[in-house]
Design a protein around this motif. Sequence first.
Motif, PDB file in Angstrom:
ATOM      1  N   LYS A  74      10.553  -1.968   5.867  1.00 29.61           N
ATOM      2  CA  LYS A  74      11.642  -0.988   5.960  1.00 29.61           C
ATOM      3  C   LYS A  74      12.183  -0.619   4.584  1.00 29.61           C
ATOM      4  CE  LYS A  74      15.602  -2.467   6.030  1.00 29.61           C
ATOM      5  NZ  LYS A  74      16.754  -2.740   5.112  1.00 29.61           N
ATOM      6  N   GLN A  75      12.443  -1.636   3.754  1.00 29.27           N
ATOM      7  CA  GLN A  75      13.033  -1.371   2.446  1.00 29.27           C
ATOM      8  C   GLN A  75      12.083  -0.566   1.565  1.00 29.27           C
ATOM      9  OE1 GLN A  75      16.243  -2.252   1.956  1.00 29.27           O
ATOM     10  NE2 GLN A  75      16.077  -0.894   0.189  1.00 29.27           N
ATOM     11  N   THR A  76      10.787  -0.799   1.717  1.00 25.78           N
ATOM     12  CA  THR A  76       9.807  -0.011   0.963  1.00 25.78           C
ATOM     13  C   THR A  76       9.864   1.454   1.376  1.00 25.78           C
ATOM     14  OG1 THR A  76       8.347  -1.940   0.776  1.00 25.78           O
ATOM     15  CG2 THR A  76       7.361   0.227   0.387  1.00 25.78           C
ATOM     16  N   LEU A  77       9.956   1.717   2.676  1.00 22.64           N
ATOM     17  CA  LEU A  77      10.072   3.090   3.164  1.00 22.64           C
ATOM     18  C   LEU A  77      11.338   3.760   2.629  1.00 22.64           C
ATOM     19  CD1 LEU A  77       9.015   2.611   6.903  1.00 22.64           C
ATOM     20  CD2 LEU A  77       7.665   3.677   5.094  1.00 22.64           C
ATOM     21  N   VAL A  78      12.414   2.989   2.577  1.00 22.32           N
ATOM     22  CA  VAL A  78      13.681   3.545   2.080  1.00 22.32           C
ATOM     23  C   VAL A  78      13.595   3.841   0.588  1.00 22.32           C
ATOM     24  CG1 VAL A  78      16.116   2.999   1.651  1.00 22.32           C
ATOM     25  CG2 VAL A  78      15.089   2.462   3.877  1.00 22.32           C
ATOM     26  N   ASP A  79      13.092   2.897  -0.195  1.00 26.18           N
ATOM     27  CA  ASP A  79      13.094   3.044  -1.644  1.00 26.18           C
ATOM     28  C   ASP A  79      12.115   4.103  -2.143  1.00 26.18           C
ATOM     29  OD1 ASP A  79      14.990   1.114  -1.653  1.00 26.18           O
ATOM     30  OD2 ASP A  79      13.799  -0.436  -2.663  1.00 26.18           O
ATOM     31  N   THR A  80      11.056   4.356  -1.393  1.00 28.50           N
ATOM     32  CA  THR A  80      10.136   5.424  -1.804  1.00 28.50           C
ATOM     33  C   THR A  80      10.652   6.807  -1.414  1.00 28.50           C
ATOM     34  OG1 THR A  80       8.922   5.171   0.288  1.00 28.50           O
ATOM     35  CG2 THR A  80       8.076   3.971  -1.638  1.00 28.50           C
ATOM     36  N   GLY A  81      11.640   6.861  -0.519  1.00 25.34           N
ATOM     37  CA  GLY A  81      12.166   8.144  -0.049  1.00 25.34           C
ATOM     38  C   GLY A  81      11.458   8.656   1.192  1.00 25.34           C
TER      39      GLY A  81
ATOM     40  N   LEU B  83       0.827  -1.209   0.000  1.00 26.46           N
ATOM     41  CA  LEU B  83       0.000   0.000   0.000  1.00 26.46           C
ATOM     42  C   LEU B  83       0.864   1.262   0.000  1.00 26.46           C
ATOM     43  CD1 LEU B  83      -2.970  -0.741   2.437  1.00 26.46           C
ATOM     44  CD2 LEU B  83      -3.113  -0.184   0.000  1.00 26.46           C
ATOM     45  N   VAL B  84       1.900   1.259   0.841  1.00 27.31           N
ATOM     46  CA  VAL B  84       2.809   2.407   0.874  1.00 27.31           C
ATOM     47  C   VAL B  84       3.401   2.656  -0.505  1.00 27.31           C
ATOM     48  CG1 VAL B  84       5.045   3.222   1.731  1.00 27.31           C
ATOM     49  CG2 VAL B  84       3.385   2.237   3.317  1.00 27.31           C
ATOM     50  N   ALA B  85       3.890   1.606  -1.128  1.00 26.47           N
ATOM     51  CA  ALA B  85       4.507   1.739  -2.452  1.00 26.47           C
ATOM     52  C   ALA B  85       3.492   2.214  -3.486  1.00 26.47           C
ATOM     53  CB  ALA B  85       5.109   0.407  -2.871  1.00 26.47           C
ATOM     54  N   GLY B  86       2.283   1.642  -3.436  1.00 24.62           N
ATOM     55  CA  GLY B  86       1.268   2.014  -4.416  1.00 24.62           C
ATOM     56  C   GLY B  86       0.830   3.457  -4.284  1.00 24.62           C
ATOM     57  N   VAL B  87       0.556   3.909  -3.078  1.00 31.22           N
ATOM     58  CA  VAL B  87       0.122   5.296  -2.869  1.00 31.22           C
ATOM     59  C   VAL B  87       1.246   6.268  -3.195  1.00 31.22           C
ATOM     60  CG1 VAL B  87      -0.716   6.953  -1.150  1.00 31.22           C
ATOM     61  CG2 VAL B  87      -1.569   4.606  -1.135  1.00 31.22           C
ATOM     62  N   ALA B  88       2.500   5.854  -2.944  1.00 30.90           N
ATOM     63  CA  ALA B  88       3.643   6.724  -3.245  1.00 30.90           C
ATOM     64  C   ALA B  88       3.911   6.819  -4.739  1.00 30.90           C
ATOM     65  CB  ALA B  88       4.887   6.222  -2.524  1.00 30.90           C
ATOM     66  N   GLY B  89       3.354   5.927  -5.522  1.00 31.26           N
ATOM     67  CA  GLY B  89       3.520   5.999  -6.964  1.00 31.26           C
ATOM     68  C   GLY B  89       4.573   5.072  -7.525  1.00 31.26           C
ATOM     69  N   MET B  90       5.076   4.128  -6.755  1.00 28.57           N
ATOM     70  CA  MET B  90       6.038   3.152  -7.285  1.00 28.57           C
ATOM     71  C   MET B  90       5.325   2.199  -8.232  1.00 28.57           C
ATOM     72  SD  MET B  90       8.438   2.020  -4.021  1.00 28.57           S
ATOM     73  CE  MET B  90       9.586   1.107  -5.049  1.00 28.57           C
ATOM     74  N   SER B  91       6.046   1.725  -9.207  1.00 23.71           N
ATOM     75  CA  SER B  91       5.481   0.713 -10.096  1.00 23.71           C
ATOM     76  C   SER B  91       5.309  -0.588  -9.327  1.00 23.71           C
ATOM     77  CB  SER B  91       6.401   0.492 -11.297  1.00 23.71           C
ATOM     78  OG  SER B  91       7.621  -0.106 -10.883  1.00 23.71           O
ATOM     79  N   THR B  92       4.405  -1.424  -9.796  1.00 26.70           N
ATOM     80  CA  THR B  92       4.156  -2.684  -9.084  1.00 26.70           C
ATOM     81  C   THR B  92       5.405  -3.549  -9.036  1.00 26.70           C
ATOM     82  OG1 THR B  92       3.326  -3.628 -11.169  1.00 26.70           O
ATOM     83  CG2 THR B  92       1.697  -2.705  -9.621  1.00 26.70           C
ATOM     84  N   GLY B  93       6.170  -3.540 -10.109  1.00 24.38           N
ATOM     85  CA  GLY B  93       7.396  -4.340 -10.138  1.00 24.38           C
ATOM     86  C   GLY B  93       8.401  -3.858  -9.109  1.00 24.38           C
ATOM     87  N   ASP B  94       8.593  -2.535  -9.027  1.00 27.78           N
ATOM     88  CA  ASP B  94       9.532  -1.977  -8.056  1.00 27.78           C
ATOM     89  C   ASP B  94       9.049  -2.209  -6.622  1.00 27.78           C
ATOM     90  OD1 ASP B  94      11.180  -1.109 -10.053  1.00 27.78           O
ATOM     91  OD2 ASP B  94      10.428   0.963 -10.052  1.00 27.78           O
ATOM     92  N   ALA B  95       7.731  -2.139  -6.423  1.00 29.75           N
ATOM     93  CA  ALA B  95       7.176  -2.352  -5.084  1.00 29.75           C
ATOM     94  C   ALA B  95       7.458  -3.765  -4.595  1.00 29.75           C
ATOM     95  CB  ALA B  95       5.671  -2.088  -5.091  1.00 29.75           C
ATOM     96  N   VAL B  96       7.199  -4.743  -5.456  1.00 33.67           N
ATOM     97  CA  VAL B  96       7.452  -6.134  -5.082  1.00 33.67           C
ATOM     98  C   VAL B  96       8.943  -6.377  -4.881  1.00 33.67           C
ATOM     99  CG1 VAL B  96       7.308  -8.529  -5.867  1.00 33.67           C
ATOM    100  CG2 VAL B  96       5.376  -6.985  -6.224  1.00 33.67           C
ATOM    101  N   GLU B  97       9.762  -5.780  -5.729  1.00 37.15           N
ATOM    102  CA  GLU B  97      11.208  -5.971  -5.613  1.00 37.15           C
ATOM    103  C   GLU B  97      11.744  -5.378  -4.312  1.00 37.15           C
ATOM    104  OE1 GLU B  97      15.363  -4.987  -8.046  1.00 37.15           O
ATOM    105  OE2 GLU B  97      13.428  -4.316  -8.835  1.00 37.15           O
ATOM    106  N   ALA B  98      11.259  -4.193  -3.950  1.00 34.35           N
ATOM    107  CA  ALA B  98      11.715  -3.551  -2.716  1.00 34.35           C
ATOM    108  C   ALA B  98      11.352  -4.411  -1.506  1.00 34.35           C
ATOM    109  CB  ALA B  98      11.096  -2.160  -2.581  1.00 34.35           C
ATOM    110  N   PHE B  99      10.111  -4.877  -1.469  1.00 36.62           N
ATOM    111  CA  PHE B  99       9.688  -5.704  -0.341  1.00 36.62           C
ATOM    112  C   PHE B  99      10.474  -7.015  -0.306  1.00 36.62           C
ATOM    113  CE2 PHE B  99       7.068  -9.051   1.533  1.00 36.62           C
ATOM    114  CZ  PHE B  99       6.788  -8.491   2.781  1.00 36.62           C
ATOM    115  N   SER B 100      10.658  -7.645  -1.442  1.00 30.31           N
ATOM    116  CA  SER B 100      11.364  -8.926  -1.497  1.00 30.31           C
ATOM    117  C   SER B 100      12.819  -8.776  -1.067  1.00 30.31           C
ATOM    118  CB  SER B 100      11.302  -9.510  -2.911  1.00 30.31           C
ATOM    119  OG  SER B 100       9.965  -9.728  -3.308  1.00 30.31           O
TER     120      SER B 100
END
Length: 496
Positions: free
Chosen positions: A370-377, A55-72
Amino acid sequence: MTLHPALVLAAEQAQPVASAGRLVTAALVGIVALVLLITQFSLHPFLALTIGSLLVAGVAGMSTGDAVEAFSDGFGSTAASVGTLIALGAMFGKLLADSGGADRLVDTIVSRSGPRTLPWSMAAVGALIGLPMFFEIGLVILMPVIFLVARRAQVSLIAVGIPALAGLSAMHGLVPPHPGPLAAIGILDADLGITLVLGVLVSIPVVVLAGPLFAKVAARWVDVSPPALFESRVAAGSSTASGGSAGATTGTDPDSGSGGDAAVDRDAPDGGPTRRPGFAATLLTVLLPVVLMMGKAVGDIAAPEGNPVRAALDFVGTPLVALLLSVLVAMVTLGTGSGMNRAGIMGSLEKSLPAIAGIVLIVAAGGGFKQTLVDTGIGAMIAGWATGAGISALLLGWLVAVAIRLATGSATVATVTAAGILVPLLPTLDPTQTSLLVLAIGAGSLFFSHVNDAGFWLVKEYFGLTVGQNVKTWSIMETVISVSGLVLVLLIDLVI
């Protein structure tokens, strides 16, 4: 400790993927979703953290691929660094319980205590049992002896129970290899040896304050007589069916080989223990991983790089090696030392792992969050705000952990979430301050346990308290641990 803006900027791990307003919205949506999924929908924290991250990644505007990669990426790195340590710690604790070693420690220490020193002995027992064991397991082991000691000494259950709980809880929140501190160490890349030394240093006065000293006050607020549970087996000094100790105050010599050992012999399953291991062997085994990891920290400070002694201490004090060696030693001193055969020892180790699967998944999912928070800025943005406000990183970590703890009731979720949010501040901190940040977050994760915390109900039911009585005792004790822990962390930061 003041944060320098230039250092905070250096901490940015990724360029913001959206405007500040959108990032704030994304962070709020993710955290609110996390809280609601756990508290209102009773969703497992692993699933809640996974959904919150996406949800954080999606609302921040990350692509679905980047969101899954960051979490993984975050999930995998955290599981790799922390998961093995949690598994080894669980094996160690299971062997300690199954062999009767925990019973031996409890019975020996308590039987040699007088009425005035009894609360202090119970605090020591709680801390000692809490070093290698998860809180819930330690509580199950200690409850029978708490009942019996209170009954034989004719004191309130609170007078001896609170010190033991304080020892257990402080170890759980502040001292590795417990999952919360280990997760924060992995996420914040803190030095485990330094964190362990400082954690023990902070825990001692915290346990004294929240244990024997607070128990004097709490026992006046709430006077609860111990139930007659386990009393019928006291004369034999036997282990209780729940795995706890009985007969701690019967007056028998805990090291005599009689009483408790005979009871173990009667009740032991095939391959199980036929006697209790010795007190000295058990104590040395429990302290072994602590000594090894502390030795590494001392060696790094006292010996020059390249020194063979330092190299040896660095190897055996590496968390993975220290815990692995401790499990191997425990198989001999606790397993073979209690009469367990090979099948019994292997069975004990095998049964330790299913119980910690959920914990490993929660901790690893926290790494993904944590990684999602970091990668979204988002993390860097929060760090910038903290710098502008002049907030100490240690205080900020404690406050964030307190907020998540109060909202979700989970100390582990509070720890991994707060650690993830504070990652961008790491370049502003030296190794000692990073370890202190781990402890500040750990202290915050224990703040005011209440009705959304499973531990609250566990203590309430075991002690037979009303909700109000549990708040006056257990909840306030947790708050004393949390606040005093923060104060000590801030004082150490001023001195070191």
